[in-house]
Write a protein that holds these residues in place. Structure first.
Motif, PDB file in Angstrom:
ATOM      1  N   ASP A  24      22.631  48.250  32.772  1.00  0.00           N
ATOM      2  CA  ASP A  24      22.905  48.014  31.356  1.00  0.00           C
ATOM      3  C   ASP A  24      24.393  48.065  31.041  1.00  0.00           C
ATOM      4  O   ASP A  24      24.825  47.572  30.010  1.00  0.00           O
ATOM      5  CB  ASP A  24      22.169  49.054  30.499  1.00  0.00           C
ATOM      6  CG  ASP A  24      20.662  48.872  30.541  1.00  0.00           C
ATOM      7  OD1 ASP A  24      20.193  47.779  30.924  1.00  0.00           O
ATOM      8  OD2 ASP A  24      19.948  49.836  30.196  1.00  0.00           O
ATOM      9  N   ALA A  25      25.182  48.663  31.915  1.00  0.00           N
ATOM     10  CA  ALA A  25      26.624  48.772  31.693  1.00  0.00           C
ATOM     11  C   ALA A  25      27.363  47.476  32.015  1.00  0.00           C
ATOM     12  O   ALA A  25      28.538  47.342  31.665  1.00  0.00           O
ATOM     13  CB  ALA A  25      27.196  49.901  32.545  1.00  0.00           C
ATOM     14  N   TRP A  26      26.711  46.543  32.672  1.00  0.00           N
ATOM     15  CA  TRP A  26      27.400  45.360  33.177  1.00  0.00           C
ATOM     16  C   TRP A  26      28.126  44.574  32.091  1.00  0.00           C
ATOM     17  O   TRP A  26      29.299  44.229  32.250  1.00  0.00           O
ATOM     18  CB  TRP A  26      26.443  44.448  33.943  1.00  0.00           C
ATOM     19  CG  TRP A  26      27.146  43.244  34.470  1.00  0.00           C
ATOM     20  CD1 TRP A  26      27.033  41.964  34.026  1.00  0.00           C
ATOM     21  CD2 TRP A  26      28.113  43.204  35.531  1.00  0.00           C
ATOM     22  NE1 TRP A  26      27.861  41.136  34.746  1.00  0.00           N
ATOM     23  CE2 TRP A  26      28.529  41.867  35.669  1.00  0.00           C
ATOM     24  CE3 TRP A  26      28.657  44.176  36.361  1.00  0.00           C
ATOM     25  CZ2 TRP A  26      29.473  41.484  36.617  1.00  0.00           C
ATOM     26  CZ3 TRP A  26      29.599  43.783  37.303  1.00  0.00           C
ATOM     27  CH2 TRP A  26      29.989  42.450  37.426  1.00  0.00           C
ATOM     28  N   ASN A  27      27.459  44.260  30.988  1.00  0.00           N
ATOM     29  CA  ASN A  27      28.096  43.430  29.970  1.00  0.00           C
ATOM     30  C   ASN A  27      29.328  44.101  29.386  1.00  0.00           C
ATOM     31  O   ASN A  27      30.342  43.447  29.155  1.00  0.00           O
ATOM     32  CB  ASN A  27      27.102  43.057  28.871  1.00  0.00           C
ATOM     33  CG  ASN A  27      26.100  42.039  29.350  1.00  0.00           C
ATOM     34  OD1 ASN A  27      26.378  41.245  30.238  1.00  0.00           O
ATOM     35  ND2 ASN A  27      24.913  42.067  28.785  1.00  0.00           N
ATOM     36  N   GLY A  28      29.260  45.405  29.153  1.00  0.00           N
ATOM     37  CA  GLY A  28      30.421  46.122  28.642  1.00  0.00           C
ATOM     38  C   GLY A  28      31.556  46.137  29.642  1.00  0.00           C
ATOM     39  O   GLY A  28      32.717  45.915  29.290  1.00  0.00           O
ATOM     40  N   LEU A  29      31.239  46.398  30.902  1.00  0.00           N
ATOM     41  CA  LEU A  29      32.266  46.387  31.950  1.00  0.00           C
ATOM     42  C   LEU A  29      32.874  44.999  32.071  1.00  0.00           C
ATOM     43  O   LEU A  29      34.093  44.855  32.128  1.00  0.00           O
ATOM     44  CB  LEU A  29      31.679  46.807  33.295  1.00  0.00           C
ATOM     45  CG  LEU A  29      32.654  46.598  34.456  1.00  0.00           C
ATOM     46  CD1 LEU A  29      32.819  47.864  35.256  1.00  0.00           C
ATOM     47  CD2 LEU A  29      32.227  45.445  35.331  1.00  0.00           C
ATOM     48  N   ARG A  30      32.040  44.003  32.100  1.00  0.00           N
ATOM     49  CA  ARG A  30      32.488  42.614  32.253  1.00  0.00           C
ATOM     50  C   ARG A  30      33.500  42.263  31.160  1.00  0.00           C
ATOM     51  O   ARG A  30      34.569  41.718  31.438  1.00  0.00           O
ATOM     52  CB  ARG A  30      31.263  41.704  32.204  1.00  0.00           C
ATOM     53  CG  ARG A  30      31.530  40.261  32.446  1.00  0.00           C
ATOM     54  CD  ARG A  30      30.193  39.487  32.362  1.00  0.00           C
ATOM     55  NE  ARG A  30      30.414  38.081  32.529  1.00  0.00           N
ATOM     56  CZ  ARG A  30      30.773  37.256  31.538  1.00  0.00           C
ATOM     57  NH1 ARG A  30      30.940  37.712  30.316  1.00  0.00           N
ATOM     58  NH2 ARG A  30      30.974  35.973  31.784  1.00  0.00           N
ATOM     59  N   HIS A  31      33.168  42.596  29.931  1.00  0.00           N
ATOM     60  CA  HIS A  31      34.053  42.308  28.802  1.00  0.00           C
ATOM     61  C   HIS A  31      35.391  43.044  28.951  1.00  0.00           C
ATOM     62  O   HIS A  31      36.461  42.456  28.779  1.00  0.00           O
ATOM     63  CB  HIS A  31      33.351  42.707  27.499  1.00  0.00           C
ATOM     64  CG  HIS A  31      34.201  42.564  26.288  1.00  0.00           C
ATOM     65  ND1 HIS A  31      34.504  41.340  25.715  1.00  0.00           N
ATOM     66  CD2 HIS A  31      34.840  43.491  25.528  1.00  0.00           C
ATOM     67  CE1 HIS A  31      35.286  41.527  24.677  1.00  0.00           C
ATOM     68  NE2 HIS A  31      35.506  42.819  24.540  1.00  0.00           N
ATOM     69  N   ARG A  32      35.323  44.331  29.291  1.00  0.00           N
ATOM     70  CA  ARG A  32      36.546  45.139  29.410  1.00  0.00           C
ATOM     71  C   ARG A  32      37.426  44.671  30.562  1.00  0.00           C
ATOM     72  O   ARG A  32      38.649  44.624  30.430  1.00  0.00           O
ATOM     73  CB  ARG A  32      36.191  46.604  29.585  1.00  0.00           C
ATOM     74  CG  ARG A  32      35.629  47.230  28.325  1.00  0.00           C
ATOM     75  CD  ARG A  32      35.192  48.649  28.561  1.00  0.00           C
ATOM     76  NE  ARG A  32      34.603  49.198  27.363  1.00  0.00           N
ATOM     77  CZ  ARG A  32      34.687  50.471  27.021  1.00  0.00           C
ATOM     78  NH1 ARG A  32      35.329  51.326  27.783  1.00  0.00           N
ATOM     79  NH2 ARG A  32      34.122  50.899  25.925  1.00  0.00           N
ATOM     80  N   VAL A  33      36.824  44.342  31.689  1.00  0.00           N
ATOM     81  CA  VAL A  33      37.616  43.865  32.827  1.00  0.00           C
ATOM     82  C   VAL A  33      38.286  42.532  32.483  1.00  0.00           C
ATOM     83  O   VAL A  33      39.452  42.307  32.815  1.00  0.00           O
ATOM     84  CB  VAL A  33      36.760  43.763  34.109  1.00  0.00           C
ATOM     85  CG1 VAL A  33      37.508  43.043  35.223  1.00  0.00           C
ATOM     86  CG2 VAL A  33      36.340  45.155  34.568  1.00  0.00           C
ATOM     87  N   GLY A  34      37.560  41.664  31.793  1.00  0.00           N
ATOM     88  CA  GLY A  34      38.154  40.402  31.356  1.00  0.00           C
ATOM     89  C   GLY A  34      39.380  40.635  30.486  1.00  0.00           C
ATOM     90  O   GLY A  34      40.412  39.976  30.644  1.00  0.00           O
ATOM     91  N   GLU A  35      39.282  41.593  29.574  1.00  0.00           N
ATOM     92  CA  GLU A  35      40.419  41.913  28.707  1.00  0.00           C
ATOM     93  C   GLU A  35      41.582  42.507  29.499  1.00  0.00           C
ATOM     94  O   GLU A  35      42.739  42.180  29.245  1.00  0.00           O
ATOM     95  CB  GLU A  35      39.988  42.902  27.622  1.00  0.00           C
ATOM     96  CG  GLU A  35      39.130  42.284  26.547  1.00  0.00           C
ATOM     97  CD  GLU A  35      38.713  43.294  25.483  1.00  0.00           C
ATOM     98  OE1 GLU A  35      38.800  44.524  25.733  1.00  0.00           O
ATOM     99  OE2 GLU A  35      38.302  42.844  24.409  1.00  0.00           O
ATOM    100  N   ILE A  36      41.268  43.393  30.434  1.00  0.00           N
ATOM    101  CA  ILE A  36      42.327  44.033  31.229  1.00  0.00           C
ATOM    102  C   ILE A  36      43.115  42.983  32.005  1.00  0.00           C
ATOM    103  O   ILE A  36      44.336  42.960  31.987  1.00  0.00           O
ATOM    104  CB  ILE A  36      41.739  45.097  32.180  1.00  0.00           C
ATOM    105  CG1 ILE A  36      41.254  46.311  31.385  1.00  0.00           C
ATOM    106  CG2 ILE A  36      42.764  45.517  33.237  1.00  0.00           C
ATOM    107  CD1 ILE A  36      40.443  47.310  32.193  1.00  0.00           C
ATOM    108  N   PHE A  37      42.404  42.096  32.699  1.00  0.00           N
ATOM    109  CA  PHE A  37      43.090  41.089  33.502  1.00  0.00           C
ATOM    110  C   PHE A  37      43.684  39.984  32.643  1.00  0.00           C
ATOM    111  O   PHE A  37      44.709  39.410  32.998  1.00  0.00           O
ATOM    112  CB  PHE A  37      42.149  40.490  34.540  1.00  0.00           C
ATOM    113  CG  PHE A  37      42.022  41.318  35.776  1.00  0.00           C
ATOM    114  CD1 PHE A  37      42.918  41.183  36.823  1.00  0.00           C
ATOM    115  CD2 PHE A  37      41.001  42.251  35.899  1.00  0.00           C
ATOM    116  CE1 PHE A  37      42.809  41.957  37.960  1.00  0.00           C
ATOM    117  CE2 PHE A  37      40.875  43.026  37.032  1.00  0.00           C
ATOM    118  CZ  PHE A  37      41.790  42.883  38.065  1.00  0.00           C
ATOM    119  N   GLY A  38      43.035  39.675  31.532  1.00  0.00           N
ATOM    120  CA  GLY A  38      43.508  38.600  30.675  1.00  0.00           C
ATOM    121  C   GLY A  38      44.810  38.927  29.979  1.00  0.00           C
ATOM    122  O   GLY A  38      45.639  38.046  29.773  1.00  0.00           O
ATOM    123  N   GLY A  39      44.998  40.185  29.608  1.00  0.00           N
ATOM    124  CA  GLY A  39      46.233  40.575  28.925  1.00  0.00           C
ATOM    125  C   GLY A  39      46.541  39.715  27.715  1.00  0.00           C
ATOM    126  O   GLY A  39      47.694  39.408  27.455  1.00  0.00           O
ATOM    127  N   GLY A  40      45.519  39.301  26.981  1.00  0.00           N
ATOM    128  CA  GLY A  40      45.717  38.468  25.797  1.00  0.00           C
ATOM    129  C   GLY A  40      45.651  36.976  26.068  1.00  0.00           C
ATOM    130  O   GLY A  40      45.677  36.178  25.135  1.00  0.00           O
TER     131      GLY A  40
END
Length: 169
Positions: A24-40
């Motif tokens: 169940d944590a996958w979607n939250g992790l996925r979103h956060r990792v995308g933000e971390i690497f995306g840097g905006g």
């Protein structure tokens, strides 16, 4: 070159990606990792989301490759990606991403719980006990527990117990 604490944090980030896959944590992790690497940068974030989706497919219980080997591989890949990201930042950016990674680790620990996958065989003899999977004592940990593809369990002798899966004592 990163200090040991940041290398360890990057490794823990790789472990968190693998631990969260299929939970169940996958979607939250996925979103956060995308933000971390995306840097905006939306395009960079989207590229990371696609990499994460490939990881999730590779770690699915019905994936063709051996699950234990694939989990180790993906953990190493993501640890390396986090380490490379941290190395490429200035001090302020590195501190910001390190803080975000710490928050991500706390989120996964609370949301994904414990995971055991592709474990070996549990054998207990002569009153002993053995577990191949997850064993918690003194109350359950926060978050769910998941055991997949655990090994066989064999108990012989009086008062012996062997469990393949999850035990809460």
């Amino acid at each position: 070159m990163l200090v040991e604490a940041l290398v360890a944090l990057a490794a823990a980030g790789g472990g968190a990606v693998v631990q969260a896959a299929g939970t169940d944590a996958w979607n939250g992790l996925r979103h956060r990792v995308g933000e971390i690497f995306g840097g905006g940068d939306a395009a960079r974030a989207q590229a990371e989301l696609e990499r994460l989706d490939r990881t999730a497919r590779a770690l699915a219980p019905d994936a063709p490759a051996g699950l234990a080997v694939q989990r180790l591989r993906e953990e190493g890949v993501w640890a390396g990606r986090f380490e490379t990201l941290l190395e490429g930042l200035d001090d302020a950016g590195r501190e910001h991403v390190a803080d975000e990674l710490c928050e991500l680790l706390a989120f996964v620990a609370a949301s994904a719980g414990d995971t055991a996958a592709a474990t070996g065989r549990a054998v207990a003899r002569e009153g002993g006990s053995a577990v191949t999977g997850i064993k918690t004592t003194g109350g359950a940990r926060p978050g769910p527990a998941r055991a997949v593809h655990t090994g066989d369990a064999e108990a012989t002798g009086t008062d012996s117990s062997a469990v393949s899966g999850i035990v809460h004592d």
